[in-house]
Motif scaffolding. Structure first.
Motif, PDB file in Angstrom:
ATOM      1  N   SER A  58       3.771   3.792  -5.968  1.00 11.77           N
ATOM      2  CA  SER A  58       2.618   3.022  -5.489  1.00 11.77           C
ATOM      3  C   SER A  58       3.102   2.026  -4.455  1.00 11.77           C
ATOM      4  N   TYR A  59       2.216   1.661  -3.559  1.00 14.13           N
ATOM      5  CA  TYR A  59       2.550   0.694  -2.520  1.00 14.13           C
ATOM      6  C   TYR A  59       2.721  -0.704  -3.111  1.00 14.13           C
ATOM      7  N   GLU A  60       1.973  -0.979  -4.179  1.00 12.27           N
ATOM      8  CA  GLU A  60       2.073  -2.291  -4.819  1.00 12.27           C
ATOM      9  C   GLU A  60       3.469  -2.516  -5.402  1.00 12.27           C
ATOM     10  N   GLU A  61       4.058  -1.474  -5.983  1.00 11.89           N
ATOM     11  CA  GLU A  61       5.408  -1.595  -6.547  1.00 11.89           C
ATOM     12  C   GLU A  61       6.428  -1.886  -5.445  1.00 11.89           C
ATOM     13  N   LEU A  62       6.282  -1.215  -4.320  1.00  6.37           N
ATOM     14  CA  LEU A  62       7.199  -1.461  -3.208  1.00  6.37           C
ATOM     15  C   LEU A  62       7.084  -2.902  -2.726  1.00  6.37           C
ATOM     16  N   ALA A  63       5.851  -3.361  -2.545  1.00  6.93           N
ATOM     17  CA  ALA A  63       5.631  -4.722  -2.049  1.00  6.93           C
ATOM     18  C   ALA A  63       6.178  -5.769  -3.006  1.00  6.93           C
ATOM     19  N   ALA A  64       6.225  -5.446  -4.290  1.00  6.93           N
ATOM     20  CA  ALA A  64       6.674  -6.413  -5.297  1.00  6.93           C
ATOM     21  C   ALA A  64       8.192  -6.490  -5.415  1.00  6.93           C
ATOM     22  N   ASP A  65       8.913  -5.576  -4.786  1.00  4.97           N
ATOM     23  CA  ASP A  65      10.367  -5.544  -4.905  1.00  4.97           C
ATOM     24  C   ASP A  65      10.986  -6.654  -4.049  1.00  4.97           C
ATOM     25  N   PRO A  66      11.619  -7.652  -4.663  1.00  6.33           N
ATOM     26  CA  PRO A  66      12.175  -8.773  -3.906  1.00  6.33           C
ATOM     27  C   PRO A  66      13.372  -8.398  -3.051  1.00  6.33           C
ATOM     28  N   MET A  67      13.908  -7.203  -3.240  1.00  5.76           N
ATOM     29  CA  MET A  67      15.044  -6.762  -2.426  1.00  5.76           C
ATOM     30  C   MET A  67      14.618  -6.239  -1.057  1.00  5.76           C
ATOM     31  N   VAL A  68      13.339  -5.995  -0.886  1.00  3.54           N
ATOM     32  CA  VAL A  68      12.826  -5.462   0.383  1.00  3.54           C
ATOM     33  C   VAL A  68      12.694  -6.592   1.398  1.00  3.54           C
ATOM     34  N   ASP A  69      13.310  -6.423   2.556  1.00  2.84           N
ATOM     35  CA  ASP A  69      13.225  -7.418   3.630  1.00  2.84           C
ATOM     36  C   ASP A  69      12.189  -7.047   4.687  1.00  2.84           C
ATOM     37  N   LEU A  70      12.059  -5.751   4.950  1.00  2.79           N
ATOM     38  CA  LEU A  70      11.169  -5.289   6.011  1.00  2.79           C
ATOM     39  C   LEU A  70      10.509  -3.996   5.578  1.00  2.79           C
ATOM     40  N   VAL A  71       9.176  -3.938   5.700  1.00  2.00           N
ATOM     41  CA  VAL A  71       8.423  -2.739   5.351  1.00  2.00           C
ATOM     42  C   VAL A  71       7.859  -2.119   6.630  1.00  2.00           C
ATOM     43  N   TYR A  72       8.176  -0.858   6.836  1.00  2.00           N
ATOM     44  CA  TYR A  72       7.598  -0.093   7.937  1.00  2.00           C
ATOM     45  C   TYR A  72       6.352   0.595   7.412  1.00  2.00           C
ATOM     46  N   ILE A  73       5.194   0.272   7.999  1.00  2.00           N
ATOM     47  CA  ILE A  73       3.919   0.836   7.577  1.00  2.00           C
ATOM     48  C   ILE A  73       3.705   2.137   8.337  1.00  2.00           C
ATOM     49  N   ALA A  74       3.701   3.270   7.622  1.00  3.64           N
ATOM     50  CA  ALA A  74       3.698   4.589   8.264  1.00  3.64           C
ATOM     51  C   ALA A  74       2.512   5.434   7.832  1.00  3.64           C
ATOM     52  N   THR A  75       1.355   4.824   7.738  1.00  2.10           N
ATOM     53  CA  THR A  75       0.135   5.497   7.288  1.00  2.10           C
ATOM     54  C   THR A  75      -0.883   5.536   8.436  1.00  2.10           C
ATOM     55  N   PRO A  76      -2.021   6.239   8.288  1.00  2.00           N
ATOM     56  CA  PRO A  76      -3.032   6.250   9.354  1.00  2.00           C
ATOM     57  C   PRO A  76      -3.554   4.851   9.695  1.00  2.00           C
ATOM     58  N   HIS A  77      -4.043   4.708  10.946  1.00  2.00           N
ATOM     59  CA  HIS A  77      -4.457   3.405  11.478  1.00  2.00           C
ATOM     60  C   HIS A  77      -5.369   2.615  10.543  1.00  2.00           C
ATOM     61  N   VAL A  78      -6.305   3.318   9.916  1.00  2.00           N
ATOM     62  CA  VAL A  78      -7.356   2.641   9.161  1.00  2.00           C
ATOM     63  C   VAL A  78      -6.800   1.871   7.965  1.00  2.00           C
ATOM     64  N   PHE A  79      -5.612   2.233   7.499  1.00  2.00           N
ATOM     65  CA  PHE A  79      -5.031   1.586   6.332  1.00  2.00           C
ATOM     66  C   PHE A  79      -4.054   0.461   6.683  1.00  2.00           C
TER      67      PHE A  79
END
Length: 356
Positions: free
Chosen positions: A81-102
């Motif tokens: 899930s995207y929520e789990e990724l966002a909650a990971d404190p080890m993540v410094d940068l997230v590349y958003i790779a989904t369609p424009h509307v999202f």
């Protein structure tokens, strides 16, 4: 290594000296996510980036798909899930790779969870969404930048130097086209996904013009005329936009998701013209004189994939505590988003979620 509010402290040299790295995650597991994953793996093996860029995690809408992606590229973590990724404190940068509307919803999710974001083009589906996203970035103090790779590539400076050199003389006309056949993907024709050629490929033509002769050179748009041919779904299949700047400079942007094209950018002056071989990822520029004979060829530096420049720029911005990248500041993103809104407005094209 944990981060405070997802932010790294100190500059790149300090990070490398400490053995720390910028952990990059990918939100989404589609075709463009695979290109970014390939880029990150190559960066991690390249001496220019290996000391400070780390391919860390991927998230998809189901765990099995994410885990298969993780294993293919050797990432550390997979999330269902995207929520789990966002909650990971080890993540410094997230590349958003989904369609424009999202993009807006998902980038805001990440920002509010303390993650910096690199958002694939087009930044959002419209300017209103872009403003909302950037407002959250401002409130959180985190990086939010648009991943339109041509803004970050070395070709940008090469083209600007050619324009400024006077070799082409007084430049008064620019043409830019980017067109591809319809691959049958739903996101291209589906209005609910902000489909159509403009946001998918036309954004590159508009950015090319903006960089070659537009805002990069202090010009503002005085007027524009535009027309499109729609798919049965109502979104644009092919389009043409003519722009006149405040000093009389004229530019023509064309794009389509129904045909193949040469993808060329042409910069025209009274002493000659230059042809950029592919405005979506320039690899060379040919300069011609008034006799239409080739004067010289300008090579563009070899790349890993071309995506590495946007990743490096975003990572450097994070390390320097910035909320935007100099290569694509928020003002540039908003100008292009507002321009595309203006073009769609002239067509009378509104997406379903904009009419609600």
């Amino acid at each position: 290594m944990g981060r405070v509010n997802g932010r790294l402290n100190g500059r790149r040299a300090e990070v490398e000296a400490n053995g720390e790295k910028v952990n990059v995650a990918i939100l989404g597991a589609g075709s463009i996510a695979n290109t970014m994953a390939t880029t990150l793996v190559k960066m991690a093996a390249d001496e220019r980036y290996a000391g400070w860029i780390h391919p860390y995690a991927v998230a998809a809408r189901d765990y099995e798909r994410a885990e298969e992606f993780r294993g293919r590229y050797g990432f550390d973590r997979a999330y269902g899930s995207y929520e789990e990724l966002a909650a990971d404190p080890m993540v410094d940068l997230v590349y958003i790779a989904t369609p424009h509307v999202f993009h807006a919803e998902q980038a805001i999710l990440c920002l509010k969870a303390g993650r910096n974001v690199l958002v694939e083009k087009s930044f959002t589906a419209n300017a209103a969404q872009a403003r909302e996203l950037l407002k959250v970035a401002d409130e959180t103090g985190l990086l939010a930048t648009e991943a339109i790779w041509t803004r970050y590539q070395p070709s940008r400076a090469i083209i600007n130097e050619l324009v400024a050199s006077g070799e082409l003389g007084d430049i008064r006309m620019v043409r830019a086209d980017l067109s591809y056949e319809n691959h049958g993907r739903d996101r291209i024709t589906n209005p609910a996904l902000a489909g159509g050629a403009l946001l998918d490929v036309g954004v590159y033509a508009l950015n090319f013009i903006d960089m070659a002769v537009g805002a990069d050179h202090g010009r503002t748009i005085a007027s524009l005329n535009t027309v499109m041919v729609p798919y049965e779904s109502g979104v644009d299949q092919s389009n043409v936009t003519t722009i006149v700047y405040d000093d009389g400079m004229m530019a023509v942007a064309t794009s389509s998701r129904a045909v193949a094209s040469d993808r060329a950018g042409v910069i025209e002056g009274d002493k000659g013209y230059a042809i950029v071989d592919n405005i979506n990822n320039p690899t060379g520029i040919d300069v011609y004189g008034l006799d239409h004979e080739a004067k010289r060829h300008i090579d563009v530096p070899a790349q890993l994939t071309g995506y590495e420049y946007e990743v490096a720029a975003a990572a450097n911005a994070i390390l320097d505590g910035l909320d935007e990248c100099a290569e694509m500041p928020h003002a540039d993103t908003m100008r292009i988003m507002e321009l595309m809104d203006r073009i769609r407005g002239a067509w009378g094209l509104a997406y379903p979620f904009e009419r609600r």
